[in-house]
Scaffold this active site. Structure first.
Site, mmCIF file in Angstrom:
data_model
loop_
_atom_site.group_PDB
_atom_site.id
_atom_site.type_symbol
_atom_site.label_atom_id
_atom_site.label_comp_id
_atom_site.label_asym_id
_atom_site.label_seq_id
_atom_site.Cartn_x
_atom_site.Cartn_y
_atom_site.Cartn_z
ATOM 1 C CB CYS A 99 -0.986 0.002 1.161
ATOM 2 S SG CYS A 99 -0.249 -0.073 2.798
ATOM 3 C CG HIS A 174 -4.440 0.977 4.322
ATOM 4 N ND1 HIS A 174 -3.826 0.201 3.361
ATOM 5 C CD2 HIS A 174 -5.499 1.577 3.697
ATOM 6 C CE1 HIS A 174 -4.487 0.316 2.220
ATOM 7 N NE2 HIS A 174 -5.492 1.155 2.396
#
Length: 334
Positions: A99, A174
């Protein structure tokens, strides 16, 4: 679920992706190694007016937060989900730990005036007509992108050779992207089915519009989480300073010619003022160049294996009978 865990992951020849430290020096070198030119990543410490006004030529923001299942903290700000029909390059995240790189690619592949270099230019052309899922697969299968990403793996001889999946006890973080695209402010999150449309914006006001959205997102976790990180992907200030200094030199040269032809106090003062501005820019330029040099050294240390050094130091201390005393002294002072 493809998310980035705080658990260390080994780099294996089987195509695994490592965790990447949320650091502007790491992200800047990662972008450079992918081939994009004239890009810098800077940490954003505050969302107040003064800090935002100091950010120049910002392409997008990369936001790191602790991932939690359920809910969408930005949904109340969104006018609609976007179905990728407006030229937005959006990719699903289909592999663990990717990510960070995907957040960066979201900015690089959607900005209009970035020199991507040949590798990313070819990749964007190749994957441009793909679905979000196919784009994610193309990213995960790109040897160039994966190799650059994994070049920031930390050496750890105590890691398991087989990557371990995150569990409920692990902290899972994230990266997502916020940026303006074609007059619209977007959240680009590879775990979402589509880009999130956050409303109209301009290049001049999008940072002001994103501020309450990020603040609300952080407030959602305020009672249980304070670990957030925000970075801005910008034009390289070194290039901007060189450009400004060159423009000042041109103005100074023109005024000096005028002064030679017909001296005046006003011209002399104007030349001095421009020279003072140039000196300030040169000072800022030196600071930015030194920062890049420091980041390069830090990144080299991140990659270096210090275990042999530590082992040999301990061995020499033991052979000289100094180790026992140092250990006892450390225990006494702990």
């Amino acid at each position: 679920m493809t998310i980035e865990s705080s658990k260390p992951i080994s780099i294996m020849a089987d195509g695994s992706w490592c965790l990447i430290e949320s650091d502007p020096g790491v992200f800047t070198e990662l972008i450079s190694n992918m081939g994009a030119k004239g890009i810098r990543v800077e940490e954003v410490w505050s969302l107040d007016d003064e800090t935002l006004s100091q950010l120049k030529h910002v392409y997008g923001l990369v936001f790191l937060f602790k991932w939690q299942s359920g809910g969408n903290p930005t949904q109340e700000h969104a006018t609609s989900d976007h179905d990728n029909d407006d030229g937005v390059f959006f990719a699903h995240q289909v592999i663990n730990n990717a990510c960070a790189t995907q957040a960066i690619l979201s900015i690089l592949l959607n900005a209009k005036d970035i020199d991507l270099g040949s590798e990313l230019t070819n990749f964007k052309s190749f994957a441009g007509d793909f679905s979000p899922e196919m784009r994610g697969l193309a990213i995960s299968n790109s040897d160039t992108i994966r190799t650059v990403h994994n070049s920031f793996a930390r050496y750890d001889p105590f890691e398991n050779e087989t990557p371990l999946p995150a569990t409920e006890k692990d902290d899972v973080f994230h990266f997502i992207t916020y940026m303006p695209i074609n007059g619209t402010l977007y959240e680009l999150d590879g775990l979402k089915p589509n880009p999130i449309n956050l409303g109209p914006c301009t290049d001049a006001d999008w940072l002001q519009k994103i501020r309450p959205i990020i603040q609300d997102r952080m407030a959602t976790y305020a009672s249980s989480e304070i670990r957030f990180n925000l970075m801005a992907v910008t034009k390289d200030p070194v290039d901007l300073y060189y450009q400004d200094i060159c423009e000042l030199d041109t103005k100074i040269e023109a005024m000096e010619k005028m002064q030679a032809e017909g001296p005046s106090k006003e011209l002399e003062e104007s030349i001095q003022e421009l020279q003072n501005q140039k000196a300030m820019l040169q000072h800022e330029l030196s600071y930015e160049e030194e920062k890049l040099h420091r980041w390069k050294k830090e990144n080299a240390r991140r990659r270096h294996n210090f275990i042999p050094l530590i082992y040999n130091l301990l061995k020499k201390l033991s052979e000289s009978s100094e180790l026992k005393g140092l250990v006892e002294n450390a225990k006494a002072n702990s």
